[in-house]
Scaffold this motif. Structure first.
Motif, short mmCIF file in Angstrom:
data_model
loop_
_atom_site.label_atom_id
_atom_site.label_comp_id
_atom_site.label_asym_id
_atom_site.label_seq_id
_atom_site.Cartn_x
_atom_site.Cartn_y
_atom_site.Cartn_z
N HIS B 59 33.91 42.90 53.50
CA HIS B 59 35.12 42.27 52.96
C HIS B 59 36.25 43.29 53.01
CE1 HIS B 59 37.76 40.53 49.67
NE2 HIS B 59 37.62 39.53 50.52
N GLU B 60 37.37 42.88 53.57
CA GLU B 60 38.53 43.76 53.60
C GLU B 60 39.64 43.18 52.73
OE1 GLU B 60 39.93 45.40 57.23
OE2 GLU B 60 37.95 45.41 58.18
N ALA B 61 40.26 44.01 51.92
CA ALA B 61 41.40 43.60 51.10
C ALA B 61 42.14 44.85 50.67
CB ALA B 61 40.93 42.81 49.88
N ALA B 62 43.42 44.72 50.46
CA ALA B 62 44.24 45.87 50.07
C ALA B 62 43.83 46.39 48.69
CB ALA B 62 45.71 45.49 50.06
N GLU B 63 43.30 45.49 47.86
CA GLU B 63 42.94 45.87 46.48
C GLU B 63 42.00 47.08 46.42
OE1 GLU B 63 43.41 42.85 47.42
OE2 GLU B 63 44.30 41.66 45.81
N TYR B 64 41.11 47.23 47.41
CA TYR B 64 40.12 48.31 47.34
C TYR B 64 40.78 49.69 47.34
CZ TYR B 64 36.89 44.54 48.21
OH TYR B 64 36.20 43.36 48.09
N VAL B 70 37.38 48.79 39.91
CA VAL B 70 36.98 47.43 39.55
C VAL B 70 36.90 46.44 40.74
CG1 VAL B 70 37.35 45.52 37.95
CG2 VAL B 70 37.92 47.85 37.26
N PRO B 71 37.86 46.47 41.70
CA PRO B 71 37.69 45.55 42.83
C PRO B 71 36.34 45.72 43.53
CG PRO B 71 39.89 46.52 42.86
CD PRO B 71 39.12 47.24 41.78
N LYS B 72 35.88 46.96 43.62
CA LYS B 72 34.59 47.21 44.27
C LYS B 72 33.43 46.67 43.44
CE LYS B 72 36.55 51.13 46.69
NZ LYS B 72 36.93 52.54 46.56
N VAL B 73 33.59 46.72 42.11
CA VAL B 73 32.55 46.16 41.23
C VAL B 73 32.50 44.64 41.43
CG1 VAL B 73 31.73 45.95 38.86
CG2 VAL B 73 33.01 47.99 39.55
N ASP B 74 33.67 44.02 41.49
CA ASP B 74 33.73 42.57 41.71
C ASP B 74 33.01 42.18 43.00
OD1 ASP B 74 35.24 42.27 39.40
OD2 ASP B 74 37.17 42.18 40.45
N ALA B 75 33.24 42.97 44.05
CA ALA B 75 32.65 42.65 45.35
C ALA B 75 31.14 42.88 45.34
CB ALA B 75 33.29 43.51 46.44
N ALA B 178 40.66 43.54 37.82
CA ALA B 178 40.68 44.24 39.11
C ALA B 178 41.94 45.07 39.33
CB ALA B 178 40.49 43.24 40.25
N THR B 179 43.07 44.55 38.82
CA THR B 179 44.33 45.24 39.10
C THR B 179 44.82 46.05 37.89
OG1 THR B 179 45.49 43.20 38.50
CG2 THR B 179 45.06 43.56 40.83
#
Ligand SMILES: Cc1cc2nc3c(=O)[nH]c(=O)nc-3n(C[C@H](O)[C@H](O)[C@H](O)COP(=O)(O)OP(=O)(O)OC[C@H]3O[C@@H](n4cnc5c(N)ncnc54)[C@H](O)[C@@H]3O)c2cc1C
Ligand SMILES: Nc1ncnc2c1ncn2[C@@H]1O[C@H](COP(=O)(O)O)[C@@H](O)[C@H]1O
Lengths: 261, 320
Positions: B59-64, B70-75, B178-179
């Motif tokens: 999965h690619e997203a700018a959030e990482y 946290v974005p990585k935990v969500d994923a 996440a943010t």
């Protein structure tokens, strides 16, 4: 409005002592003197500096641990924290990181907070996960492993020196912060500080005060099990030579024999 | 066969060695399914497949890159929910441990950190860990939920084990948290061209005895003759002679190379905590009573400014 800072501190067996496990494979706290984890002194120091920079702030130091853990609170109070909370309950014996994070989170909520400051890791367990666990449980931003930290206008900023990059971080309060031993030398308690600490309030809470069931914590409530602990055999005595002009060559000969060259 | 989730540590698609070691360990427990996130995620698939990944979820997203952890935990949680794995393995970096810990609370599972070995057991994976500055070795396991385990670098050999490595897009919905922590600036570390400290087969370290930033060239020259990484004690780092990223020990990096060479380092417990599990230990120190000599396979009592350059010359001569 006053900035409410809670600093989590741990009482640990002195790392320079001969540390062992007890029969039930928990950390033996009897055979080695305990002290405030050195890495938590940095957390207390940063709390004091943030409080100094704020118009109005109050620092509560919080520990979860047996009777002796009060010594850690006392040390933090003598450094300059305002008050202390000691969570103590026989049912807590053997609690693992996940359980400890539950207890700390409930206590932090009960105490009331805008900012939680932790050390980077405890010097006995050395997991370094508690601050992240607290942020998860409290549902607030984690701003961890900072070597530089400041708070202004309800925003915490800091620098995290990671493996591949150094990052500038920013989050709104309330938040959980952890600081490294690069954040700045911790002060020594002054004589005045030590005397003043004796009069500062230390509250004791047990599991009931925090509405936690006994089976959620302790050895039986832990989600991990230690099946065995063995003392590492002493390394077999190596060869030691005195340099008499050929030490480097002798070392090269050893390394060649081990196939490193 | 049960699937085992492996979190991939990579830099713009280049997989770091500890992840390949995790694949070796994961294969002892089941079929590895890799999770790669962020810029270049799909580029990791070929090398992961070569080392045993049956599937690679990306999965690619700018959030990482823009927000902390946290974005990585969500994923990883999304991957956990799609795969229902028998265990989740994460490299034991500072960030890896934080990701793993938060995942564990979310999925109601126990967590073990800093494993140095992993085997299948009757009651799930059994991890070997070191305690009290590596003076103890413990065997531990997770007794509730799906074991979440972080594993230290150099805990297993990298092995080729070709598998399908089919790339699948992971669907991730970011949580409200996440943010929460914004990354407002990033200064990448400059590469020295030397191996990564935690991954290196040989580490050459200097301490207070090196006596000055400029003298670290003596340590670097030895390191380069062996293709080694350079480490430093906290005393050398605090004095400003070498960067903190190179610190070995409790509050620095923990290393476990084939060979560790300590020069001008006394061997305090906090330093030992980060290097005691090295396979072969060598020290040069002018004090015969220095505690580091209790650990060594070979020690030279002498002045490092005499011994180390002679060693470097001899290595160069032998290597031709
Ligand atoms: C909470 C905490 C965390 C810590 N974390 C770490 C950590 O992560 N890493 C770490 O390293 N330390 C750490 N320390 C510090 C640790 O306790 C020691 O102070 C430190 O390791 C000492 O570094 P050193 O061996 O280089 O210096 P010293 O102890 O001063 O030793 C220098 C050695 O060099 C020798 N020497 C001097 N000149 C020469 C010469 N010309 N040739 C040969 N030998 C020479 C001396 O004989 C001496 O043995 C920590 C301490 C605390 C309290
Ligand atoms: N029992 C405890 N009581 C209070 N704070 C703790 C306790 N255990 C850990 N902490 C805090 O969490 C940090 C990280 O600990 P750890 O994850 O155990 O390495 C420490 O530096 C403390 O600030």
């Amino acid at each position: 409005m006053s900035l409410r800072i809670v600093v989590t501190v741990k009482h640990v067996p002195d790392a320079t002592g001969d540390r062992h496990f007890a029969k039930d494979l928990t950390v033996d706290r009897d055979d080695v003197d305990g002290l405030l984890s050195e890495l938590d002194e940095y957390a207390v120091e940063q709390a004091l500096q943030i409080a100094d920079a704020a118009d109005d702030a109050e620092i509560t130091v919080l520990t979860v641990g047996p009777e002796d853990a009060k010594d850690a609170l006392r040390k933090a109070l003598s450094m300059g924290a305002d008050k202390a909370v000691h969570v103590e309950d026989d049912d807590l014996h053997g609690t693992d990181a996940i359980g400890t994070s539950l207890v700390l989170a409930k206590a932090i909520e009960k105490a009331g907070y805008d900012l939680v400051i932790s050390g980077m890791a405890s010097t006995d367990g050395t997991m370094g996960v508690l601050p992240a666990l607290l942020a998860e449980r409290l549902g607030v931003p984690q701003v961890t492993l900072l070597s530089e930290v400041s708070v202004e206008d309800g925003v915490v900023k800091g620098r995290r020196d990671g493996d591949s990059a150094s990052e500038q971080l920013e989050a709104s309060l309330p938040a959980v912060v952890s600081v490294t031993d690069q954040s700045g030398e911790a002060r020594y308690p002054s004589f005045k500080g030590i005397m003043a600490a004796k009069k500062k309030p230390v509250q004791s809470w047990d599991l009931e005060d925090l509405e936690i069931e006994a089976d959620e914590v302790g050895l039986d409530g832990s989600w991990t099990k230690v099946d065995g602990a063995t003392e590492r055999p002493a390394r077999t005595a190596g060869t030691i030579v005195k340099d008499e002009g050929e030490g480097g060559k002798q070392l090269a000969e050893f390394l060649a024999g081990q196939k490193f060259i | 066969m049960a699937e085992v989730l492996v979190y991939v540590d990579h830099v713009d698609g280049a997989v770091r060695k500890p992840t390949l070691e995790l694949l070796t360990l994961a294969r002892r427990l089941g079929e590895p399914v890799a999770v790669a996130l962020g810029n270049g995620a799909a580029d990791t698939a070929a090398v992961l497949a070569e080392h045993g990944a049956v599937r690679v979820l990306t999965h690619e997203a700018a959030e990482y890159a823009d927000y902390l952890v946290v974005p990585k935990v969500d994923a990883l949680q999304a991957a956990y929910e799609t795969v229902s794995p028998a265990a989740v393995l994460v490299p034991s970096s500072a960030e890896g441990k934080e990701i793993a810990a938060r995942l564990a609370v979310r999925i109601g599972s126990g967590i073990l950190t800093d494993a140095v070995d992993l085997e299948a057991g009757d009651q799930g994976p059994v991890a070997t860990q070191s305690a009290f500055a590596a003076s103890y070795t413990t065997k531990t396991r997770v007794s509730k939920g799906t074991p979440v385990i972080t594993v230290k670098p150099n805990s297993a050999a990298v092995e080729a084990a070709p598998a399908a490595g089919a790339v699948e897009a992971l669907s991730v919905t970011f949580s409200d948290q996440a943010t929460g922590t914004k990354v407002t600036g990033r200064t990448p570390r400059e590469s020295t061209g030397r191996p990564e400290l935690t991954e290196a087969a040989i580490v050459v370290s200097g301490g207070r005895g090196v006596n000055g930033a400029e003298n670290f060239s003596v340590i670097e020259a030895l390191a380069d003759s062996l293709g080694a990484a350079v480490g430093a004690s906290r005393a050398a780092v605090d004095a400003g002679w070498y960067p903190h990223t190179n610190q070995v020990g409790q509050t620095g990096k923990s290393v476990s190379p084939q060979l560790y060479i300590a020069s001008g380092i006394s061997g305090a417990i906090q330093h030992r905590a980060g290097m005691q599990t090295s396979k072969t230990i060598v020290a040069v120190n002018k004090d015969a009573e220095a505690p580091i000599f209790d650990l060594v396979d070979y020690g030279v009592v002498g002045d490092l400014f005499e011994v180390v350059p002679q060693l470097t010359e001899e290595i160069k001569t032998r290597k031709g």
